[in-house]
Design a protein around this motif. Structure first.
Motif, short mmCIF file in Angstrom:
data_model
loop_
_atom_site.label_atom_id
_atom_site.label_comp_id
_atom_site.label_asym_id
_atom_site.label_seq_id
_atom_site.Cartn_x
_atom_site.Cartn_y
_atom_site.Cartn_z
N GLU A 22 0.83 -1.20 0.00
CA GLU A 22 0.00 0.00 0.00
C GLU A 22 0.87 1.26 0.00
O GLU A 22 0.54 2.26 -0.64
N SER A 25 2.03 1.64 -3.49
CA SER A 25 0.95 2.14 -4.33
C SER A 25 0.74 3.64 -4.12
O SER A 25 0.53 4.39 -5.09
N SER A 26 0.84 4.08 -2.87
CA SER A 26 0.63 5.50 -2.56
C SER A 26 1.71 6.38 -3.18
O SER A 26 1.40 7.42 -3.79
N GLU A 30 1.46 9.18 -6.26
CA GLU A 30 2.01 10.53 -6.20
C GLU A 30 2.94 10.79 -7.37
O GLU A 30 2.96 11.88 -7.95
#
Length: 256
Positions: A22, A25-26, A30
């Motif tokens: 996660e 993915s974040s 961005e």
């Protein structure tokens, strides 16, 4: 091409590998917002850089690589990421780095050949082959991992085979008395770029556990770099810059 570097806080990672995915993915989301074409992340980010823990999670390496590739495809950002890898023919797992394109297609995969310290050597095996090269947006890209950049032969070999950009996930710890951590980022990484007339994308973790100072360096030295804190940054690199600099600084042509 816009090359991005994720210098993350090691404390943002944990033993839950899905949570680490996660985080990936974040930061990839961005990167997509910033129109980054290729994002480079630190060594063993998806398991945490702790050799004992990473080796124990090597059985999940294939799963991690598949899910990371899916993240690249979901955000349409090229990704360089590092995972442990099991091999049924080997006694110990390997530390690896993978390059995926925007569709999540694996372009390159490299097993770390030069292990650092007893903690790595006890738990991992050394890879046997040099990184290959792959075309990403017209740049010939090669891979290396952490300690490998401190050996001039590694980057010189990639340069002699035509590399324009070398992506290097790392886990360089904060300096202790007698260590050369600061010299690696202040001297060695820029020197590798200059002496081989190529770009290097070097992604480390932030302080306090690691030394920070991630960077994109080029044929004339450091172009863009981070300090000690967590951040995502980028640099726009061009083949025209390489061509111009190589015409003036003919190191590779003049090797005795």
């Amino acid at each position: 091409m816009r090359v991005g570097i994720a210098q993350i806080d090691a404390d943002s990672l944990c033993d839950d590998l899905d949570a680490n995915l996660e985080v990936l993915s974040s930061i990839t989301a961005e990167a997509a917002e910033r129109r980054i074409d290729l994002l480079v992340t630190p060594e063993l980010m998806l398991t945490q850089y702790e050799p004992r823990l990473a080796a124990r999670q090597a059985w999940r390496g294939s799963e991690l690589r598949s899910k990371a590739a899916n993240i690249a495809a979901a955000h349409q950002v090229g990704l360089v990421f590092s995972t442990p890898e099991l091999d049924s023919q080997a006694v110990k797992p390997f530390i690896t780095v993978t390059l995926c394109d925007r569709r999540g297609v694996r372009l390159l995969h490299h097993r770390k050949r030069v292990l650092f310290g007893d903690a790595e050597r006890l738990r991992f095996g050394a890879g046997g082959e040099e990184s290959g090269l792959a075309n990403f947006d017209g740049f010939m890209v090669g891979l290396a991992l952490c300690y490998e950049v401190e050996f001039p032969e590694v980057i010189r070999s990639l340069a002699m085979r035509g590399a324009d950009l070398v992506c290097i996930p790392t886990a360089l710890t904060a300096s202790m008395p007698g260590q050369v951590s600061e010299q690696v980022t202040e001297v060695l990484v820029p020197a590798r770029s200059v002496e081989n007339q190529l770009f290097i994308a070097y992604s480390n973790y932030a302080r306090p556990k690691f030394s920070g100072h991630s960077m994109v360096s080029g044929p004339l030295g450091v172009r863009t770099g981070a300090g000690h804190h967590a951040e995502i940054f980028y640099d726009d690199v061009t083949l025209a810059e390489l061509k111009s600099s190589r015409a003036l600084n003919t190191y590779l042509e003049d090797i005795p």
